[in-house]
Design a protein around this motif. Structure first.
Motif, PDB file in Angstrom:
ATOM      1  N   SER A 124       1.071  -1.134   0.103  1.00  0.00           N
ATOM      2  CA  SER A 124      -0.008   0.048  -0.126  1.00  0.00           C
ATOM      3  C   SER A 124       0.860   1.384  -0.128  1.00  0.00           C
ATOM      4  N   GLY A 372      -4.375  -0.864  -4.336  1.00  0.00           N
ATOM      5  CA  GLY A 372      -4.834   0.132  -3.267  1.00  0.00           C
ATOM      6  C   GLY A 372      -5.876  -0.473  -2.484  1.00  0.00           C
ATOM      7  N   VAL A 376      -6.636   2.112   2.194  1.00  0.00           N
ATOM      8  CA  VAL A 376      -5.673   3.286   1.275  1.00  0.00           C
ATOM      9  C   VAL A 376      -6.744   4.338   0.495  1.00  0.00           C
TER      10      VAL A 376
END
Length: 393
Positions: A124, A372, A376
């Motif tokens: 991430s 992601g 995130v």
């Protein structure tokens, strides 16, 4: 164009794609070997002109393709998306020589592309990449002949050393868009994107056994040589290449999720309308019909947000990162809910190997992590909101 309305031509095209996916792509997908690139399927996507359209159209078209294919054949959807993700940096940032060498083969389905960003210690947090791109002159000394030539002709030379992990299409791709650290300690500002053919010396890979029908693997870079001719974009500006690619593809991950949710919803409406229970059908039970209504509500909301984010990208709107994050977040979380509820309302039959929902249940989990994770996306959304607030003060 309003995000909530599609033109008749677009609606007809989506219906055509669903038919093609069911009739021409699904049979090829069923013949594929799980965990390996299905080259016959990718080649058919090329023959149908769909891979070419990934690069010739905008974000909304990409979303419509991914949603429509996912409804009828998730394997075809994923094969198309991975070609686009791996090769988009070449299309958007490559030199004429790079584009000429690779894009025709990608679009006709004869070359397999991959996007190599994640690492064992940097998923991430893409700015924490550790794959090292060490300059040849640093390795050999400032008086080395090769270094002098590199400075004279304007082409740098590096050696890539380190690992990538969780890379879709690895280790079977024909080339990789690789993000490596060219300036230590510079965070996101010290990353460069390289186009690395799979046959470069020192590049090896191994498959990972994952909850996924397509290949995912790890890559090992042992002093893999690259030059300025392999750079995508500018040296030390690779993070922008990565984020630009993800801003385009994140809404379309949401479209993939919407396609799966719509398939699960339609299957559930049909099942509950005819399944006998307690002297009537399952749909007669308010507890069931209200759950189906909630599935439909969330799916439609996710679809609209995906289309809005894609339209914002196509219009070059200033808030694309936040919109893309919202679209991916809502759509992937919604699809998880819808597919899980569909399994519950179908009962044990949905857990049988080969059932549509058993397949979707396995497919729907990963999109909440890749490109992601949901956490995130929430961070991106919050960052955009607070940046907007600061700008008004």
């Amino acid at each position: 164009m309003p995000a909530f309305s599609l033109e008749p031509e677009q609606t007809a095209w989506c219906a055509e794609l669903r038919t093609l996916a069911a009739q021409r792509l699904r049979p090829l997908a069923e013949k594929g070997e799980p965990g390996h690139v299905n080259r016959a399927l990718v080649a058919e996507l090329g023959r149908l002109g769909l891979l070419r359209r990934v690069f010739a159209s905008g974000a909304l078209d990409l979303c419509l393709m991914r949603e429509s294919l996912a409804y009828a054949c998730t394997e075809a959807e994923t094969a198309l998306a991975l070609q686009g993700l791996g090769a988009h940096p070449v299309h958007a940032h490559g030199t004429e020589a790079q584009r000429t060498r690779w894009l025709p083969a990608v679009t006709d389905g004869t070359a397999i592309a991959a996007f190599a960003l994640s690492e064992p210690g940097a998923g991430s947090d893409a700015g924490a990449l550790g794959l090292a791109a060490e300059r040849e002159e640093d390795r050999r000394g400032s008086e080395g002949d090769d270094a002098a030539v590199a400075e004279a002709d304007g082409h740098g030379r590096w050696r890539l050393t380190g690992d990538k992990c969780w890379i879709s299409n690895a280790p079977e791709a024909d080339f990789y868009t690789v993000f490596a650290r060219t300036t230590p300690g510079a965070g996101a500002r010290g990353v460069t994107a390289f186009l690395v053919p799979a046959d470069r010396p020192g590049l090896t890979g191994s498959p990972l056994q994952m909850l996924s029908p397509h290949p995912i693997g790890a890559l090992r870079f042992d002093a893999v040589p690259v030059t300025g001719d392999d750079v995508l974009g500018e040296v030390d500006r690779g993070f922008a290449v990565a984020m630009g690619t993800l801003n385009l593809f994140r809404p379309s991950v949401g479209a993939f999720a919407v396609g799966m949710a719509r398939a699960a919803l339609d299957a559930t409406v049909a099942h509950t309308a005819r399944r006998g229970a307690f002297g009537g059908t399952l749909s007669d039970l308010q507890a069931v019909s209200h759950q189906v209504a909630e599935m439909a509500l969330r799916t439609e909301a996710a679809r609209l947000l995906v289309y809005a984010a894609a339209s914002a990208y196509d219009e070059n709107a200033p808030d694309v990162p936040g919109r893309a994050a919202m679209a991916k977040l809502l759509a992937t979380e919604t699809a998880q809910f819808v597919v899980d509820t569909a399994v519950q309302l179908h009962g044990a039959r949905a857990l049988q190997r080969g059932h549509l929902l058993e397949h979707l249940y396995r497919e729907v989990r990963a999109p909440r992590i890749y490109e992601g994770a949901s956490e995130v996306q929430r961070s991106i959304i919050a960052k955009e909101l607070y940046a907007r607030q600061e700008a008004t003060e």
